[in-house]
Design a protein around this motif. Structure first.
Motif, PDB file in Angstrom:
ATOM      1  N   ARG A  34       0.841  -1.204   0.000  1.00  0.00           N
ATOM      2  CA  ARG A  34       0.000   0.000   0.000  1.00  0.00           C
ATOM      3  C   ARG A  34       0.874   1.251   0.000  1.00  0.00           C
ATOM      4  N   SER A  35       0.430   2.265  -0.722  1.00  0.00           N
ATOM      5  CA  SER A  35       1.220   3.500  -0.809  1.00  0.00           C
ATOM      6  C   SER A  35       0.747   4.566   0.170  1.00  0.00           C
ATOM      7  N   ASP A  36      -0.399   4.347   0.806  1.00  0.00           N
ATOM      8  CA  ASP A  36      -0.912   5.352   1.738  1.00  0.00           C
ATOM      9  C   ASP A  36      -0.433   5.119   3.172  1.00  0.00           C
ATOM     10  N   CYS A  37      -0.142   3.879   3.529  1.00  0.00           N
ATOM     11  CA  CYS A  37       0.363   3.551   4.869  1.00  0.00           C
ATOM     12  C   CYS A  37       0.621   2.059   4.950  1.00  0.00           C
ATOM     13  N   CYS A  38       1.079   1.623   6.083  1.00  0.00           N
ATOM     14  CA  CYS A  38       1.024   0.211   6.515  1.00  0.00           C
ATOM     15  C   CYS A  38       1.843  -0.768   5.680  1.00  0.00           C
ATOM     16  N   GLY A  39       2.875  -0.318   5.004  1.00  0.00           N
ATOM     17  CA  GLY A  39       3.705  -1.239   4.226  1.00  0.00           C
ATOM     18  C   GLY A  39       4.248  -2.369   5.070  1.00  0.00           C
ATOM     19  N   TYR A  40       4.514  -2.099   6.337  1.00  0.00           N
ATOM     20  CA  TYR A  40       5.070  -3.099   7.256  1.00  0.00           C
ATOM     21  C   TYR A  40       4.163  -4.319   7.411  1.00  0.00           C
ATOM     22  N   GLN A  41       2.878  -4.180   7.069  1.00  0.00           N
ATOM     23  CA  GLN A  41       1.958  -5.314   7.207  1.00  0.00           C
ATOM     24  C   GLN A  41       2.231  -6.408   6.180  1.00  0.00           C
ATOM     25  N   LEU A  42       2.984  -6.088   5.150  1.00  0.00           N
ATOM     26  CA  LEU A  42       3.351  -7.068   4.131  1.00  0.00           C
ATOM     27  C   LEU A  42       4.742  -7.599   4.490  1.00  0.00           C
ATOM     28  N   HIS A  43       4.782  -8.794   5.037  1.00  0.00           N
ATOM     29  CA  HIS A  43       6.043  -9.363   5.520  1.00  0.00           C
ATOM     30  C   HIS A  43       5.997 -10.887   5.474  1.00  0.00           C
TER      31      HIS A  43
END
Length: 110
Positions: A34-43
């Protein structure tokens, strides 16, 4: 602000499965955090490909946490074929699977 993305509920091993509708020889899978937030959720994501949903083979793995907006690319081994592509978080106990886009690159196999 409008944003397109997928977002699961919290669970141990959330997944996303894509039905390509036919058999493909798959050479690459791209995922965009996601480009708006929460990139860390993809792991800690396993990328699997198969002709049947209960018989899928590992194409690749992404370790660690993505950054917001990050592009993740996995190159599949030669002759990887299947109708289904699945992404699944395989580490941790309380996860959301979120992504903005998933691209599957390959060639239709008759």
């Amino acid at each position: 602000m409008f944003s397109d993305y997928i977002h699961t509920l919290v669970e141990k091993s959330p997944w996303l499965r894509i039905d390509l509708g036919a058999r493909y020889q798959i050479h690459e899978i791209e995922v965009f955090a996601r480009s708006d937030c929460c990139g860390y959720q993809l792991h800690d994501v396993d990328f699997r490909v198969g002709m049947k949903i209960h018989k899928m083979h590992l194409c690749g793995h992404f370790t660690g946490h993505a950054s917001t907006g990050q592009r993740i690319v996995v190159f599949c081994p030669s002759n990887t074929t299947g109708r289904y592509v699945q992404l699944q978080i395989v580490a941790g106990n309380s996860n959301y699977l979120t992504s903005a886009e998933v691209l599957v690159w390959g060639k239709h196999v008759y």
